[in-house]
Design a protein around this motif. Structure first.
Motif, PDB file in Angstrom:
ATOM      1  N   THR A  85       0.842  -1.200   0.000  1.00 16.08           N
ATOM      2  CA  THR A  85       0.000   0.000   0.000  1.00 16.08           C
ATOM      3  C   THR A  85       0.876   1.248   0.000  1.00 16.08           C
ATOM      4  O   THR A  85       0.639   2.179  -0.792  1.00 16.08           O
ATOM      5  CB  THR A  85      -0.957  -0.004   1.208  1.00 16.08           C
TER       6      THR A  85
ATOM      7  N   ASP B 241       1.239   3.866  -2.993  1.00 21.76           N
ATOM      8  CA  ASP B 241       0.898   5.250  -2.673  1.00 21.76           C
ATOM      9  C   ASP B 241       1.999   6.197  -3.161  1.00 21.76           C
ATOM     10  O   ASP B 241       1.721   7.288  -3.652  1.00 21.76           O
ATOM     11  CB  ASP B 241       0.696   5.377  -1.163  1.00 21.76           C
TER      12      ASP B 241
ATOM     13  N   LEU C 181       1.819   7.619  -6.820  1.00 25.93           N
ATOM     14  CA  LEU C 181       0.973   8.751  -7.217  1.00 25.93           C
ATOM     15  C   LEU C 181       1.803   9.975  -7.586  1.00 25.93           C
ATOM     16  O   LEU C 181       1.703  10.460  -8.715  1.00 25.93           O
ATOM     17  CB  LEU C 181      -0.069   9.050  -6.136  1.00 25.93           C
TER      18      LEU C 181
ATOM     19  N   ARG D 245       0.091  11.979  -2.343  1.00 20.08           N
ATOM     20  CA  ARG D 245      -0.054  10.710  -1.641  1.00 20.08           C
ATOM     21  C   ARG D 245      -1.307  10.726  -0.783  1.00 20.08           C
ATOM     22  O   ARG D 245      -1.724  11.760  -0.291  1.00 20.08           O
ATOM     23  CB  ARG D 245       1.172  10.463  -0.765  1.00 20.08           C
TER      24      ARG D 245
ATOM     25  N   HIS E 246      -1.606   8.174   1.786  1.00 22.99           N
ATOM     26  CA  HIS E 246      -1.249   7.573   3.076  1.00 22.99           C
ATOM     27  C   HIS E 246       0.250   7.614   3.364  1.00 22.99           C
ATOM     28  O   HIS E 246       0.883   6.572   3.582  1.00 22.99           O
ATOM     29  CB  HIS E 246      -1.758   6.122   3.126  1.00 22.99           C
TER      30      HIS E 246
ATOM     31  N   VAL F 125      -5.880   3.357  -2.688  1.00 25.98           N
ATOM     32  CA  VAL F 125      -4.675   3.683  -3.468  1.00 25.98           C
ATOM     33  C   VAL F 125      -4.717   2.995  -4.829  1.00 25.98           C
ATOM     34  O   VAL F 125      -4.503   3.628  -5.870  1.00 25.98           O
ATOM     35  CB  VAL F 125      -3.398   3.293  -2.687  1.00 25.98           C
TER      36      VAL F 125
END
Length: 164
Positions: free
Chosen positions: A53, A57, A60, A68, A70, A101
């Motif tokens: 994750t 993330d 991005l 982002r 997270h 995400v």
């Protein structure tokens, strides 16, 4: 379909396949089972979920797709090994973050043209990109798809071990 369209669809389909396989494995494991190690002395499945994750993330901004969602996951799931810090999110929250995400990434990839895939990523300078145009979004997504596939296989192994 043109060759350019085929290339984009091929990369997108590979990404979707790997993401959906990992999601399926996660859906078959309880929150308690996510705490299991993939092998003795190795990472927990929950750590792999957090790691992927956080890694996705980071894609991005790397692919110029936005900020982002997270960044709070980095210290626990990228900077440090499993169990060095407490989990910042519950299993339920981490599953949601994973979906959020990857849904955002997939939606962006579905709109990419071949030209979009071949754009430089943000970690390379214009000069370096001129020297090596393979440092592009396509290369990042291919690399991250392989990374996710590797960890997905670990999670499947842990699931198989649980079912024995």
């Amino acid at each position: 379909m043109t060759n350019e369209e085929i290339l984009g669809v091929t990369v997108l389909n590979s990404w979707k396949l790997v993401i959906s396989r990992f999601y399926k494995t996660l859906s078959e494991l309880s929150d308690e089972q996510l705490q299991r190690q993939v092998a003795p002395g190795k990472n927990r499945v929950l750590y792999l979920l957090g790691h992927l994750t956080a890694t996705h993330d980071r894609m991005l901004p790397l692919l110029a797709l936005g900020d982002r969602l997270h960044p709070e996951l980095d210290e626990t799931y990228i900077t440090n090994p499993d169990r060095a810090l407490g989990d910042p999110l519950s299993a339920v929250e981490l599953r949601r973050a994973w979906a959020e995400v990857n849904n955002k990434l997939t939606a962006a990839f579905e709109k990419f043209t071949l030209n979009d895939w071949l754009q430089k990523h943000t970690a390379v300078s214009d000069g370096e990109f001129l020297k090596d145009p393979t440092r592009n979004r396509l290369a990042v997504v291919i690399s991250r798809t392989g990374h996710a596939s590797y960890h997905s296989g670990q999670a499947v192994f842990a699931k198989w071990d649980i079912e024995k």
